[in-house]
Design a protein around this motif. Sequence first.
Motif, PDB file in Angstrom:
ATOM      1  N   TRP A 174      46.813  46.934 -45.570  1.00  0.00           N
ATOM      2  CA  TRP A 174      46.546  46.394 -44.237  1.00  0.00           C
ATOM      3  C   TRP A 174      45.287  45.549 -44.144  1.00  0.00           C
ATOM      4  CZ3 TRP A 174      50.985  46.957 -42.174  1.00  0.00           C
ATOM      5  CH2 TRP A 174      51.741  48.111 -42.406  1.00  0.00           C
ATOM      6  N   ASP A 176      50.937  46.944 -37.844  1.00  0.00           N
ATOM      7  CA  ASP A 176      52.149  46.893 -37.010  1.00  0.00           C
ATOM      8  C   ASP A 176      51.782  47.512 -35.668  1.00  0.00           C
ATOM      9  OD1 ASP A 176      54.221  45.827 -38.703  1.00  0.00           O
ATOM     10  OD2 ASP A 176      53.950  47.584 -39.945  1.00  0.00           O
ATOM     11  N   ARG A 231      50.531  50.914 -35.183  1.00  0.00           N
ATOM     12  CA  ARG A 231      50.850  51.789 -36.318  1.00  0.00           C
ATOM     13  C   ARG A 231      49.729  51.620 -37.339  1.00  0.00           C
ATOM     14  NH1 ARG A 231      54.099  52.420 -41.135  1.00  0.00           N
ATOM     15  NH2 ARG A 231      54.403  50.183 -41.303  1.00  0.00           N
ATOM     16  N   HIS A 254      54.969  50.178 -45.645  1.00  0.00           N
ATOM     17  CA  HIS A 254      55.435  49.256 -44.617  1.00  0.00           C
ATOM     18  C   HIS A 254      56.765  49.660 -44.013  1.00  0.00           C
ATOM     19  CE1 HIS A 254      58.228  46.668 -47.173  1.00  0.00           C
ATOM     20  NE2 HIS A 254      57.795  47.595 -47.955  1.00  0.00           N
ATOM     21  N   LEU A 255      57.198  50.866 -44.298  1.00  0.00           N
ATOM     22  CA  LEU A 255      58.493  51.247 -43.757  1.00  0.00           C
ATOM     23  C   LEU A 255      58.407  52.414 -42.788  1.00  0.00           C
ATOM     24  CD1 LEU A 255      60.702  50.641 -46.876  1.00  0.00           C
ATOM     25  CD2 LEU A 255      60.561  49.279 -44.800  1.00  0.00           C
ATOM     26  N   LEU A 291      50.960  43.024 -35.669  1.00  0.00           N
ATOM     27  CA  LEU A 291      52.072  42.320 -36.327  1.00  0.00           C
ATOM     28  C   LEU A 291      53.310  42.274 -35.429  1.00  0.00           C
ATOM     29  CD1 LEU A 291      51.557  43.817 -39.897  1.00  0.00           C
ATOM     30  CD2 LEU A 291      50.683  41.657 -38.969  1.00  0.00           C
ATOM     31  N   ARG A 331      67.709  45.889 -37.074  1.00  0.00           N
ATOM     32  CA  ARG A 331      66.420  45.765 -36.383  1.00  0.00           C
ATOM     33  C   ARG A 331      66.551  45.169 -34.992  1.00  0.00           C
ATOM     34  NH1 ARG A 331      61.490  43.868 -40.294  1.00  0.00           N
ATOM     35  NH2 ARG A 331      60.203  44.874 -38.713  1.00  0.00           N
ATOM     36  N   LYS A 382      57.032  37.046 -35.680  1.00  0.00           N
ATOM     37  CA  LYS A 382      57.774  37.250 -36.922  1.00  0.00           C
ATOM     38  C   LYS A 382      59.268  37.329 -36.643  1.00  0.00           C
ATOM     39  CE  LYS A 382      57.128  42.304 -36.786  1.00  0.00           C
ATOM     40  NZ  LYS A 382      56.386  43.449 -37.317  1.00  0.00           N
ATOM     41  N   HIS A 383      60.123  37.182 -37.629  1.00  0.00           N
ATOM     42  CA  HIS A 383      59.872  36.775 -39.015  1.00  0.00           C
ATOM     43  C   HIS A 383      60.434  35.371 -39.119  1.00  0.00           C
ATOM     44  CE1 HIS A 383      60.709  41.147 -38.752  1.00  0.00           C
ATOM     45  NE2 HIS A 383      59.600  41.238 -39.458  1.00  0.00           N
ATOM     46  N   ARG A 441      67.889  41.560 -47.114  1.00  0.00           N
ATOM     47  CA  ARG A 441      66.996  40.712 -46.309  1.00  0.00           C
ATOM     48  C   ARG A 441      65.932  40.029 -47.147  1.00  0.00           C
ATOM     49  NH1 ARG A 441      62.198  44.148 -43.350  1.00  0.00           N
ATOM     50  NH2 ARG A 441      62.014  45.762 -44.912  1.00  0.00           N
ATOM     51  N   MET A 499      54.248  35.210 -39.162  1.00  0.00           N
ATOM     52  CA  MET A 499      54.686  35.897 -40.387  1.00  0.00           C
ATOM     53  C   MET A 499      55.985  35.269 -40.866  1.00  0.00           C
ATOM     54  SD  MET A 499      55.737  39.880 -41.000  1.00  0.00           S
ATOM     55  CE  MET A 499      54.228  40.599 -40.381  1.00  0.00           C
ATOM     56  N   TYR A 535      61.383  37.049 -45.250  1.00  0.00           N
ATOM     57  CA  TYR A 535      61.676  37.253 -46.671  1.00  0.00           C
ATOM     58  C   TYR A 535      62.722  36.261 -47.197  1.00  0.00           C
ATOM     59  CZ  TYR A 535      59.713  42.082 -46.499  1.00  0.00           C
ATOM     60  OH  TYR A 535      58.909  43.178 -46.390  1.00  0.00           O
ATOM     61  N   ASP A 575      55.680  38.061 -44.859  1.00  0.00           N
ATOM     62  CA  ASP A 575      56.115  39.424 -44.604  1.00  0.00           C
ATOM     63  C   ASP A 575      55.711  40.211 -45.853  1.00  0.00           C
ATOM     64  OD1 ASP A 575      57.175  41.773 -43.726  1.00  0.00           O
ATOM     65  OD2 ASP A 575      59.115  40.949 -43.152  1.00  0.00           O
ATOM     66  N   TRP A 576      55.718  41.535 -45.746  1.00  0.00           N
ATOM     67  CA  TRP A 576      55.158  42.365 -46.831  1.00  0.00           C
ATOM     68  C   TRP A 576      55.992  42.219 -48.125  1.00  0.00           C
ATOM     69  CZ3 TRP A 576      52.137  41.711 -43.310  1.00  0.00           C
ATOM     70  CH2 TRP A 576      50.982  42.440 -43.105  1.00  0.00           C
ATOM     71  N   SER A 629      58.999  49.835 -39.822  1.00  0.00           N
ATOM     72  CA  SER A 629      57.598  49.429 -39.714  1.00  0.00           C
ATOM     73  C   SER A 629      57.063  49.481 -38.288  1.00  0.00           C
ATOM     74  CB  SER A 629      57.432  48.020 -40.273  1.00  0.00           C
ATOM     75  OG  SER A 629      58.201  47.116 -39.515  1.00  0.00           O
ATOM     76  N   GLU A 674      65.237  49.605 -39.371  1.00  0.00           N
ATOM     77  CA  GLU A 674      64.868  48.571 -40.329  1.00  0.00           C
ATOM     78  C   GLU A 674      65.427  48.978 -41.689  1.00  0.00           C
ATOM     79  OE1 GLU A 674      60.709  47.665 -40.344  1.00  0.00           O
ATOM     80  OE2 GLU A 674      60.777  46.765 -42.334  1.00  0.00           O
TER      81      GLU A 674
HETATM   82  C1  BGC Z   1      58.479  44.255 -42.008  1.00  0.00           C
HETATM   83  C2  BGC Z   1      57.464  43.616 -41.076  1.00  0.00           C
HETATM   84  C3  BGC Z   1      56.241  44.488 -40.997  1.00  0.00           C
HETATM   85  C4  BGC Z   1      55.682  44.663 -42.400  1.00  0.00           C
HETATM   86  C5  BGC Z   1      54.455  45.543 -42.435  1.00  0.00           C
HETATM   87  C6  BGC Z   1      57.886  44.584 -43.366  1.00  0.00           C
HETATM   88  O1  BGC Z   1      58.776  45.360 -44.095  1.00  0.00           O
HETATM   89  O2  BGC Z   1      59.566  43.385 -42.192  1.00  0.00           O
HETATM   90  O3  BGC Z   1      58.026  43.441 -39.804  1.00  0.00           O
HETATM   91  O4  BGC Z   1      55.293  43.922 -40.137  1.00  0.00           O
HETATM   92  O5  BGC Z   1      56.667  45.292 -43.217  1.00  0.00           O
HETATM   93  O6  BGC Z   1      54.784  46.855 -42.143  1.00  0.00           O
END
Ligand code: BGC
Length: 751
Positions: free
Chosen positions: A27, A44, A50, A58-59, A105, A119, A152-153, A163, A196, A199, A231-232, A350, A416
Amino acid sequence: MATDVKALVAQMTLEEKASLLGGESFWFTKPVERLGIPKFMVSDGPHGLRKQDEQGDHLGVNDSIVAVCWPAACATTSSFDRDLIQKMGEAIGDECQAENLSVVLGPAVCIKRSPLCGRNFEYMSEDPYLAGEMAAAYINGVQSKNIGTSIKHFAANNQEYYRMSNDSVASERTLREIYFPAFETAVKKAQPWTVMCSYNKINGVYSADNEWLLTDVLRKDWGFKGYVMTDWGAVNDRVQDVRAGLDLEMPGDTSLNDAKIVAAVKAGELDEALVDRAVENVLRVCYQYLDNKQEGVVFDRDADHEKSAAVEAECAVLLENNGILPLNRSQKVVYIGEYAAKPRFQGGGSSHINSSKVVSALDAAKAKGYEVEYVKGFPFDKDETDEAEIQKAVEAAKNAEVAVIFAGLPDVFESEGYDRPNMDMPACQNKLIAAVAAVQPNTVVVLHNGAPVETPWADDVAAILEMYLGGQGVGQATDALLYGEKNPSGHLAETFPLRVQDNPSYLNFNTSSRTCNYAEGVYVGYRYYDAKEMPVRWAFGHGLSYTTFKIENARVSAPTMDDDSTVTVCVDVTNTGDRAGKEVVQLYVSDKTGTPDRPIKELKGFEKVELQPGETKTVAIEIDARALSYFEERLGDWYAAPGTYQILLGDASDNITACTEITFSTKKVVPMVVGGDTAIGELMENPKTAPIIAEMSKQASSNAPIAMEDADPMMVAMMKFMPLKSLKSFGMMDDAQAMALIDTLNAALKN
Ligand code: BGC
């Protein structure tokens, strides 16, 4: 005083610069201690914080700090209330200030192309105008607290299936009209500090590598000024990404990719000025935050909880009501379904928030001094039929005056990371609803879900209240709405089709190939159902109230409009019932110029108004040329053909009650280049080429020219669609004559 970012960058080594283009950890950005540059934290979002410690993921798997879970975007967008969402953004901004986060985010604005996208609960709408307006409101709210957002995204990330590598194949028109405008509006109206990138690939190029997307469209066309982060894990080719306009790679540690940037500059493959550009973009945003940091911001979690419940009460959509709602406290009511005790109030992944508390509808009633009878009926987390529970529910429903069933989708049904296989609710719930509705005509269904579901029992129940994923105060909002302390005012930001098979993307969604063909083009959501005249369960924009409204008397400030002028559309809204309530006035534009391939109507304005019984207000909505336009690929620009446009007003896409029109004129001309494939009909339609073709046919014919109305329709059609090259096949001219004709026609077009 504002930090001089350029001066700072001028002091950096190439290695230091490259290091700032990637995160240090999950982060954080990297610090440069030598120059006193600290690390900055992002987190997030979007509907609450978060914030995780160093054990980030990130999940949504690992815990984060305790925070307030606001309603998810599926709900908040249904409010159609910009001010409300802006205020929610302000509260989230304060929470970020207190938690030392530079960027939250979100918002997530990917278009709901299919109801099956896992999502969808955190995305806003199937309509790009609505998503853009609500995103801009959220961003303005958060950023007013000097906290950045990350819209995003970007872009065309509309499924979870593969994705990270899927190729979204879509025409430029489709992208510009459907998948880009939410981002475009947000950039133009709210200038998010960061974007952001997604992917996926778009037409074969990963978003992170995509210079057209990140520089030409985002910065040059729209004027984006902040930084673009991945994106991550969305980096593809780190060096190409810098060229393309990607600034920050997340998450860290990115030292291997930093080294690639350094090596590319040293090898002369990457211009160092592009590295400087990216570092400046990142630092400008970081220092915007730091230089204006508000010390000592505290936020009141309990107060925010109450606010989140109040927001949700403005979002819920009353889908059906035969008059049973609102209930009154003296009625004997039974609550059935475990969501009454444990509401599903947020989605997985996320955006998952470690909520400070959760209030169920049962809790909310109890807090007001009411004990409501409760039968579990079915479990909240799985699809498991319990016949004994169904029997209990049926008995309780028989003995009550009203049965309220709290139904919806268990967590595992939507998240997600994966898409839903169908639009079904758990079979155990459908079975229970049918059984209860069979014995109790006063059955009300309250839904907790992040996306449309099939409701085979819809015609057998007395009322349906869609709460969506309503945040941690959802129970309070439900209680207030069921008992009429609040009047429902949400409207659907998406269509509920009757069956998932009806959705326009059905045959091109999650096919076995990693290429997703956006074959339905601009016909997404109601644009498709309208064109097909297809019945749906609930139309885009639909939403009932405990009062009634009349929208009438549409008029325009001027009957004509051109490229540079605007017109104000006014319409009167009256509360014709006996309760105060809020109505959502929706303005749609319909192209009547005869331009082919345009949706029947498109949302281009809306306002939510509060009215006392009997009160009338006039709503004024301004429209400009863009509201009439489509993206004309031949022009590379927005274009509206000259002629008539209808302005339709109503409170749902299937309930238009007022209409007016304007006549549009334009200086823009769709370019035409004549070649062998140009058809005679196209040339006849163009005033510059028509006389040449008429003269040619006159000369070619030994007889007097046949009047079109007398001609055989087949011959007329054959001529209309005949390309110039075919004139040679029929011996009407040789190569040289055909070339000369093409030159003459092109010359005429230039005049
Ligand atoms: C998600 C993003 C999220 C990022 C950080 C990614 O897997 O697609 O929406 O902000 O992780 O958690």
